[in-house]
Design an enzyme around this catalytic site. Sequence first.
Site, mmCIF file in Angstrom:
data_model
loop_
_atom_site.group_PDB
_atom_site.id
_atom_site.type_symbol
_atom_site.label_atom_id
_atom_site.label_comp_id
_atom_site.label_asym_id
_atom_site.label_seq_id
_atom_site.Cartn_x
_atom_site.Cartn_y
_atom_site.Cartn_z
ATOM 1 N N CYS A 65 -10.828 1.785 2.142
ATOM 2 C CA CYS A 65 -10.173 0.767 1.322
ATOM 3 C C CYS A 65 -9.948 1.251 -0.107
ATOM 4 O O CYS A 65 -10.905 1.602 -0.803
ATOM 5 C CB CYS A 65 -11.022 -0.511 1.313
ATOM 6 S SG CYS A 65 -10.406 -1.780 0.190
ATOM 7 N N TYR A 190 1.363 -1.850 0.584
ATOM 8 C CA TYR A 190 1.108 -2.888 1.589
ATOM 9 C C TYR A 190 2.339 -3.764 1.788
ATOM 10 O O TYR A 190 2.608 -4.225 2.906
ATOM 11 C CB TYR A 190 -0.097 -3.739 1.172
ATOM 12 C CG TYR A 190 -1.395 -2.985 1.251
ATOM 13 C CD1 TYR A 190 -2.153 -2.982 2.419
ATOM 14 C CD2 TYR A 190 -1.861 -2.254 0.166
ATOM 15 C CE1 TYR A 190 -3.335 -2.276 2.503
ATOM 16 C CE2 TYR A 190 -3.045 -1.532 0.244
ATOM 17 C CZ TYR A 190 -3.776 -1.553 1.413
ATOM 18 O OH TYR A 190 -4.941 -0.837 1.498
#
Length: 324
Positions: A65, A190
């Site tokens: 992440c 994203y």
Amino acid sequence: MPPKLIIQLGRFVWTTMWRIMMSKLAPRDASGAYTRPESQFRDRIGSENYPAASGRYKLFVGMSCPWAHRTLVTRSLKGLEAAIAVSIVSPSPENGGWILEKPEFGCSTLTELYRLAKPGYTGRSTVPVLWDCETNTIVNNESSEIIVMLNAELNEFAAHPEIDLYPEALRDQIDRWNLKTYNPVNNGVYRCGFAQTQAAYESACNELFTTLDTIDNTLEKNRYLCGDTLTLADIRLFTTLFRFDAAYYGIFKCSRRRIQDYANLGAYVRDIYQLPGVAETCDLQAIKRDYYGNLFPLNPGGIIPIDSDSQNLLAPHNRDRIYA
């Protein structure tokens, strides 16, 4: 049933399933653009409830992440390893959530940890988590705020208190860069990968690469975003760029250009990677495994691509020859 009709039916079924899975993975607006939910825990070390202390707080992070990676880089540069412990979580392809490497506080999943902190919690359970071991609750789960705390609030316990990644003289400039890079780049990858319409994807992709071009031009004459001083703006950008060629370029369709193909961005990534303690926070294999292996709607076969160390992370960067 005619073969053409079978193909059309199969495409319809798959598209319907894909949209259902994507709606759970990535909420969208009416245009099909990805919308990132706000973080829910926003207290801070240094407040009345959470005084500065060594050993009281810990970080829950996922190695793949980028938001969690920011906290690991800041912790390492400041030398806070002895003051703040780290627990690793990994994504589960079965339930779509984060699983603790070993149970802690009676919890095996990050969702359970969130519900321990806030009974009845039904929101997203994300990393990083800044956890208070004394009260068994979440102090903060917003990475941009956690790194500011790590930079300033625990200096008495830091091995490198002299390092200031958010100096007063540069704060306006740092804040401007953070605004400039967050939506187009950090969140932009994203927005490309989770877009559910062609128009939303193209808009995000164009904005991403326009911003990367601007950053690359800036880095031609500046070692870092704010001159010759490494700041939190660089850390926030680095953790996205570090993943770019290995993951975002492929699975998120950010495929116009690799970071290593830029005149300056590739060397900039190598420069930060080679700073003391940063490489130990980086795990390219976990990044490829988690992005390609666990995002089923984007990669149904779970095939993880084979490549070399395409970023040549240990090659000379020569960025130290640049002055603002």
